[in-house]
Structure formats: structure tokens, C-alpha cells
Design an enzyme around this catalytic site. Structure first.
Site, PDB file in Angstrom:
ATOM      1  CB  SER A 313     -36.026  66.902 -61.315  1.00 47.47           C
ATOM      2  OG  SER A 313     -36.624  67.432 -60.128  1.00 47.47           O
ATOM      3  CG  ASP A 314     -39.045  61.131 -59.428  1.00 48.58           C
ATOM      4  OD1 ASP A 314     -39.907  61.650 -58.693  1.00 48.58           O
ATOM      5  OD2 ASP A 314     -38.974  59.915 -59.639  1.00 48.58           O
ATOM      6  CD  GLU A 315     -38.702  65.357 -53.408  1.00 48.81           C
ATOM      7  OE1 GLU A 315     -37.689  66.061 -53.268  1.00 48.81           O
ATOM      8  OE2 GLU A 315     -39.863  65.743 -53.188  1.00 48.81           O
TER       9      GLU A 315
END
Length: 419
Positions: A313-315
Site C-alpha cells: 500500500s501507499d502510506e
């Protein structure tokens, strides 16, 4: 006399027939025994794989820890890091410039993290965002590459590959093994200020070719590339840090534009991909971001594109993930079941604790199956093994300094600036 001879001949024929039958029965019985033996061998369970052996030795808390890569504040006490590694058994760390002041402090920090992890089943991912240019984590003594836009404009694939290689050498010298780069987004809108300098440009083939060249440079130096932001962050002016970008294009346009660089990278054997918090309502009518969408994570990424690596995931502290509507706990459960393997939680300790608890509670309540966790674990173990990750530093400090600061790197950057 004739009767006697006839009787002897008849008796001989009977004896020969009986002997033949006995031999045939013995042969048939022997063949049946062989068949039964073969069947017995075939029915034995296969030898467990390396990954399965590792996973079977891990407790559930340790398995769940592998599903997160965390960051920490600059003033974080050592006891907190010890707890994250020895109790939560996190899978890795993402480092920012706030965590070190120079190359020596970066080297020492990575050494410390690896030393603390030595009794755990798996080595750590040590990750950074090192794209070059506006997104760089290279310490002050090092050489920062120019932005991707410059390499896309020059359009020399050999130069782009070398930029990835130089970045890879610097990261490797510090003990870092994962880089959240390159950006594979197509800059199809001029008002996309987030990616204006970070993208290789507007041309699909050019972005794809340069992205793959950069990836090649990194992998040759032993760094795991994580291209981003699948399925494509280019056609929006909304920054997913502060909102959920909604991209209103259809499946045909996405296939011919956004997905091309990712498809080509996957075809080259990409091991990890970062998924963005991006909604495509014409493709997934639920309006969920790709990080929480089975349509994107399972149907498109896994089935259509054939991706077999880890989906990161992105942040997840970005607004685009939970979008202010759902709890972080519900969003994480949905995201994991949709297909995310590893969550990046780079800043807030409280959020990290909540995510780990949500995953543990998800298992205990049946919202998450152990089978699903093992599915992600197999991918994680495979990649950590493939890149020969270790809790030892790659090189001693003196050698690391030579790798990190090299006049060749400076000359390369100066040459790029002159073009």
C-alpha cells in the site's frame, strides 16, 4: 501301448497349462503389488517448500507483524524500536531524513535495526523513497539524482539505467534493501503538480521504457524496486495525501495508458508494486480506492496482469485511504482481504498499533483467514529470500563510505545537468 502314450501326452499338456497359469497369476500379483506401491508413493504429501517450512514455524503475531512496514519519529527512544522488532516483529522499516543527520548516522541506525532483529525468523525490509530530485532520502554527503522528468526529456535509456544503478549503490552501502521507486505514472494532465517533476512524462512508451531501465539499475545493485502508483496517479490534480483522487476514465483508456508501464514491468518479472489511493468509478463502481478494491487488486493486478509479487500500500495515513468516512481498522481489513500484502505506516505510532490490533482481531473474529495471511507470507518470504536479505550489514563502514561517495556519481549528475 498307444493309450499309455496318449495319457502321458495329455498329462504333460495339463501340467504345462497349470504351470503357465501359476506363473501368470504370480506375475499379475507382482504387478498389482507394484501398482499398489506406486499408488502409495503418489498419495504421500509433497515435501513442504522452503516458504511453507518458515511460515509453519511462525506464531500468528509474528505472521501479522510481517504485513507492515513502519516509520518512526526522530526522537523515538530505542525501547520503542526494540518493542516493534521483538514484540510486534514488524516486517520492515521505512526511513526518512528525519531519522539521520548524515551517512554515518544512517549506517549506524540500519546496523542497530538489523542487530535487534537477528533472532526473528525473517530479515527486515529497510525501505526508503529515493526517486531522485524532489523526492530524495540520500544523506547530505551523497549525490542526489535529478528528477525523472529530466531523464524522460533527455530520453537516453542508458542514462536512466545508470541513475538507478548509482542510487542502488548508495542505498546498498547503507544497508537499505528496498526503494519505493520509480514513478510509473503517465503525466496526462498539466495541472498534476504532485507528479510534474517525478514522472518520466506524458508518452506511454517513454515512461514505460525509462521506468524499466531505472528498475534494472536498482536490481543490479541488489535493491528491491517498488514502482508506483498502481493503477496510475497521472490523470488527476488531487494529491492522495490530502484527498481521494477520482479519475473518471473507462477501462479502455486505462488499459492503453495507465496500465501499460505496470504491465510491462510485471512482464519483466517485477517483484513488488506500490498501490495508490486512487478511485476509478467507471471501472469499480464502489468508488473505493484501488488499495481497497478487489476489482483492482485481484481482478486486474493478479488475474489480468499476472502479478505474482507483493502488493504494497501507499502510506495508509494519507487521507485517500480511509477517506475520512471509514475507520482505519475497517479500511485495513477490507484492503487486506481485497489483496494488499503489506501496509506502509510511516509516521504515527498510535496508527501502527491500531493496524496491528485490527489485523489480530480480524483473525480472532474470522474476518481474516489464516489461509489469506499465509498467501501474503509466501510472497514476502519468497522476495526476502530471492534478494538474499540479511540482518548483517552489506559491507563494513569503510567500504560503505567508498561506495556511497564516489566522484563518478558527481560527474554523472553534472553531465546530466549540462544536457
Amino acid at each position: 501301448m498307444m493309450k499309455k502314450i496318449f495319457f502321458i501326452i495329455l498329462l504333460s499338456i495339463v501340467l504345462i497349462f497349470q504351470t503357465s497359469c501359476i506363473k501368470q497369476n504370480q506375475q499379475t500379483q507382482h504387478e498389482n503389488e507394484i501398482d499398489q506401491t506406486d499408488n502409495t508413493v503418489e498419495q504421500q504429501p509433497p515435501e513442504p517448500s522452503y516458504e511453507e517450512k518458515i511460515i509453519s514455524s511462525m506464531a500468528m503475531d509474528e505472521k501479522i507483524g510481517q504485513l507492515v512496514i513502519i516509520g518512526f519519529a526522530e526522537d523515538t527512544p530505542k525501547e520503542t524500536l526494540i518493542n516493534a522488532i521483538k514484540k510486534d516483529k514488524v516486517g520492515g522499516f521505512i526511513l526518512f531524513r528525519r531519522n539521520y543527520s548524515n551517512f554515518k548516522s544512517l549506517y549506524d541506525l540500519v546496523s542497530q535495526l538489523k542487530e535487534l532483529n537477528k533472532n526473528n525468523s525473517l530479515p527486515l525490509f529497510i525501505a526508503v523513497d529515493e526517486e531522485g530530485g524532489t523526492v530524495s532520502r540520500i544523506p547530505k554527503e551523497g549525490i542526489t539524482m535529478p528528477d525523472a522528468k529530466i531523464f524522460g526529456t533527455i530520453n537516453d535509456l542508458a542514462l536512466t539505467e545508470k541513475s538507478g544503478s548509482i542510487i542502488g549503490k548508495q542505498l546498498y552501502s547503507a544497508g537499505i534493501n528496498m526503494n519505493f521507486a520509480p514513478v510509473l505514472d503517465i503525466l496526462s494532465r498539466d495541472d498534476n503538480t504532485l507528479l510534474k517533476r517525478r514522472s518520466y512524462g506524458k508518452d506511454v512508451d517513454r515512461v514505460s521504457a525509462h521506468g524499466i531501465s531505472f528498475i534494472k539499475g536498482l536490481t543490479e545493485e541488489g535493491i528491491i524496486p517498488v514502482p508506483k502508483h498502481f493503477p496510475g496517479h497521472g490523470h488527476t490534480k488531487v494529491d492522495s495525501h490530502v484527498g481521494l483522487p477520482v479519475i473518471n476514465i473507462d477501462r479502455s483508456i486505462m488499459a492503453q495508458r495507465e496500465l501499460v508501464p505496470f504491465r510491462n514491468a510485471i512482464d519483466k518479472g517485477m517483484d513488488a508494486i506500490m498501490v495508490g489511493h486512487l478511485a476509478y468509478p467507471q471501472i469499480d463502481p464502489s468508488g473505493k480506492p484501488a488499495t481497497r478494491s478487489k476489482v483492482f487488486l485481484t481482478d486486474i493486478l493478479r488475474k489480468e496482469l499476472g502479478f505474482k509479487g507483493i502488493a504494497i500500500s501507499d502510506e495508509i495515513e494519507m487521507i485517500g485511504f480511509a477517506n475520512g468516512e471509514d475507520s482505519i481498522e475497517d479500511a485495513v481489513i477490507e484492503s487486506f482481504n481485497a489483496g494488499i500484502d503489506v501496509f506502509v505506516i510511516g509516521h504515527t505510532a498510535e496508527i501502527q498499533e491500531r493496524v496491528l490490533k485490527a489485523l489480530k482481531d480480524g483473525v480472532s473474529t474470522g474476518l481474516i483467514t489464516e489461509e489469506r495471511i499465509n498467501e501474503s507470507l509466501i510472497r514476502i518470504v519468497q522476495i526476502k529470500r530471492k534478494y538474499n536479505l540479511s540482518d548483517e550489514m552489506n559491507v563494513d563502514f569503510e567500504t560503505a563510505c567508498e561506495l556511497f561517495t564516489n566522484e563518478e556519481y558527481r560527474s554523472f549528475v553534472e553531465d546530466i545537468k549540462r544536457r
